[in-house]
Scaffold this motif. Structure first.
Motif, mmCIF file in Angstrom:
data_model
loop_
_atom_site.group_PDB
_atom_site.id
_atom_site.type_symbol
_atom_site.label_atom_id
_atom_site.label_comp_id
_atom_site.label_asym_id
_atom_site.label_seq_id
_atom_site.Cartn_x
_atom_site.Cartn_y
_atom_site.Cartn_z
ATOM 1 N N ASN A 266 0.848 -1.255 -0.125
ATOM 2 C CA ASN A 266 0.120 0.141 -0.109
ATOM 3 C C ASN A 266 0.824 1.140 0.094
ATOM 4 O O ASN A 266 2.006 1.212 0.372
ATOM 5 N N ASP B 139 0.558 4.976 1.513
ATOM 6 C CA ASP B 139 -0.239 5.732 2.361
ATOM 7 C C ASP B 139 0.142 7.299 2.319
ATOM 8 O O ASP B 139 1.028 7.672 2.222
ATOM 9 N N LYS C 251 -5.460 5.190 2.483
ATOM 10 C CA LYS C 251 -4.386 4.003 1.840
ATOM 11 C C LYS C 251 -5.079 3.810 0.455
ATOM 12 O O LYS C 251 -5.998 3.958 0.223
ATOM 13 N N SER C 252 -3.942 3.624 -0.465
ATOM 14 C CA SER C 252 -4.099 3.385 -1.976
ATOM 15 C C SER C 252 -3.237 2.084 -2.187
ATOM 16 O O SER C 252 -2.154 2.171 -1.910
ATOM 17 N N PRO C 253 -3.594 1.203 -3.086
ATOM 18 C CA PRO C 253 -2.724 -0.029 -3.556
ATOM 19 C C PRO C 253 -1.325 0.760 -4.074
ATOM 20 O O PRO C 253 -1.677 1.604 -4.935
ATOM 21 N N HIS D 265 1.084 -6.899 -3.120
ATOM 22 C CA HIS D 265 0.146 -5.924 -3.366
ATOM 23 C C HIS D 265 -1.254 -6.417 -3.856
ATOM 24 O O HIS D 265 -2.128 -6.049 -4.033
#
Length: 514
Positions: free
Chosen positions: A12, A14, A28-30, A335
């Motif tokens: 992730n 952040d 949060k994003s992948p 991920h």
């Protein structure tokens, strides 16, 4: 002051927003294969989740693993040459001794030995030979080297020759970038020049990465400056990253530990940061990670630039688990956890699935697997972490274990007899650590004391240089504090010699961000 902190992890990315000491928002994003898409998404989502306007942001702080990953994965490395100023001595142990062959192949690792260098006393081994140095640079260029690292024997005592050589090469070969080992490493010729070579090989990549991040900043509408985070949890300006990218190698675990201290308001503790792929375990001393010793191994190569003493484990939320054999890790879906984990609708058994199946955690929207040996698997996971915590403890003092990171729900409430504390926003601790980063000045050198220069005089002299460096990097002059002072007598050398290292930290001067 409004800051955005960003940390790029293996699973992730952040982002958080802090207004002075107050946590405002975080998302949060992948992490995406191209990195920047994930960073842009994390920042945009965080901005959209609160009432902070892009124009109000004073600075962006980014922690990225771009550069250490390039070394570990042997990719995007420039063909690099080394010039060691050492003759007629200093040639018995050649450069690149015990380097992995595949890493040598990835960056060329050509070298030349020329006259120069110093004795421990500062006396010249041989005078600087400009013609020999330029001839060596010519031979390296003919071998395809686009980057050159310089190392001189005992340049930590006197650095003039590395400076002279760098100036001569830059003037004669404007297309070749030069790295001085004295700008990076401490005492230890091989370790210092190894760090210099790694740095030189990363410079073209650093230029590309910084340019890409700066373009992203402009595309998102930010007019504030962008900084990156260093190994010691402090800031490094974007233009300095292009010159010294190795100083960012350990920013990930360092950011997490600094964020853990900030969020928990505990300055002395053990920290376990659990991500999707790995866990990092380290010890906090006065709010900063305890530093490793003189020698640090990076990608199987001995170096000696400042690094936190962190133990990395192949255990994270996406760690593969074999229910039949009981094996846990070290491989991970990384991920791809949200697609491949059983509780997320996939078919791959992971550590997250074991935690859900045993009742320790709740996540995902699908039924957990039915595991007859769920407790045994969970005990195995706990034992891996407990062993790491025990290794990182330096005293019997009962300090807390701060559990941070998105995968920290995998951890028990007690580890190695110590209470586990999960601070607010613990899953975003790494981005918080980036956002609160201060400015540092770190100077390491060897000083020979005498009747007219006492030990304390020598320490004061190096401390003054460290403070001046911090101020030059943008620290507020009257808010500096000394983080660490190490002075070690070098008894094996003639004279009263001290290896002195001083690190000072201070808050970023807001005027420098305007």
């Amino acid at each position: 002051m409004i800051r955005i902190g960003v940390d790029v992890g293996g699973t992730n990315t952040d982002a958080v927003i802090l207004h002075d000491a107050e946590f405002v928002a975080g998302q949060k994003s992948p992490t995406t294969p191209d990195i920047l898409t994930g960073v842009s998404s994390a920042i945009s989502n965080t901005i959209a989740s609160c009432d902070v306007d892009v124009a109000d942001v004073d600075a962006i702080m980014v922690g990225t693993t771009h550069f250490v990953n390039a070394i570990v994965q042997r990719r995007s490395l420039a063909t690099t040459g080394l010039i060691r100023l050492c003759l007629p001595s200093g040639s018995s142990l050649p450069p690149f001794t015990v380097w992995p062959q595949d890493l040598q192949d990835a960056m060329g690792c050509h070298y030349e030995l020329v006259p120069g260098g110093y004795e421990m006393t500062g006396q010249e081994i041989a005078r600087f030979d400009k013609e020999a140095t330029l001839a060596a640079a010519t031979r390296l260029q003919n071998k395809g080297c686009t980057e050159i690292a310089l190392s001189a024997v005992f340049s930590t005592v006197r650095g003039e020759m590395e400076t002279q050589a760098a100036e001569a090469i830059s003037e004669a070969f404007p297309d070749i970038r030069v790295t001085r080992s004295l700008d990076i490493g401490r005492i230890g010729l091989l370790e210092r020049e190894n760090a210099g070579v790694m740095n030189a090989a990363l410079k073209p990549l650093a230029t590309e990465v910084v340019a890409a991040f700066e373009q992203m900043r402009r595309d998102l509408g930010f007019e504030c400056p962008m900084y990156f985070t260093r190994n010691d949890g402090t800031l490094i300006a974007a233009e300095e990253v292009m010159k010294l990218p190795v100083l960012t190698f350990a920013c990930g675990p360092t950011n997490s530990m600094r964020g853990a201290a900030y969020l928990s308001k505990v300055d002395n503790a053990l920290v376990v940061d659990v991500g999707g792929t790995t866990s990092d375990v380290g010890e906090l001393k006065d709010g900063f990670p305890r530093q490793a010793g003189v020698s640090v191994t990076v990608a199987d190569v001995q170096t000696n630039f400042p690094m936190p003493d962190v133990l990395s484990l192949g255990l994270g939320g996406g760690t593969l688990v074999n229910a039949k054999t009981g094996q846990v890790g070290p491989d991970s879906v990384g991920h791809r956890l949200l697609q491949e984990g059983v509780v997320f609708g996939g078919s791959t058994l992971t550590a997250s699935d074991v935690a859900v199946a045993s009742g320790r955690a709740a996540m995902g929207g699908f039924a957990p697997p039915v595991l007859k040996n769920a407790k045994a698997l969970l005990d195995r996971m706990d034992a891996i972490v407990a062993d790491a915590v025990a290794q990182c403890r330096t005293s019997s003092e009962e300090i807390p274990v701060l559990a941070v990171g998105g995968g920290s729900v995998l951890l028990p409430d007690v580890i190695d007899g110590l209470k586990v504390v999960r601070p607010p926003h613990h899953d975003l601790a790494n981005a918080v650590g980036a956002a609160i980063a201060q400015v540092s000045g770190e100077v390491s050198k060897i000083v020979q004391t005498s009747d007219t220069l006492t030990r304390q005089d020598a320490v004061d002299q190096v401390t003054k240089e460290a403070k001046e460096l911090a101020i030059a990097r943008g620290a507020i002059a009257d808010r500096l504090s000394v983080l660490s002072v190490d002075d070690v007598p070098l008894a094996y050398l003639p004279g009263n010699n001290l290896a002195i290292s001083v690190t000072v930290v201070g808050d970023l001067n807001q005027e420098t961000t305007q």
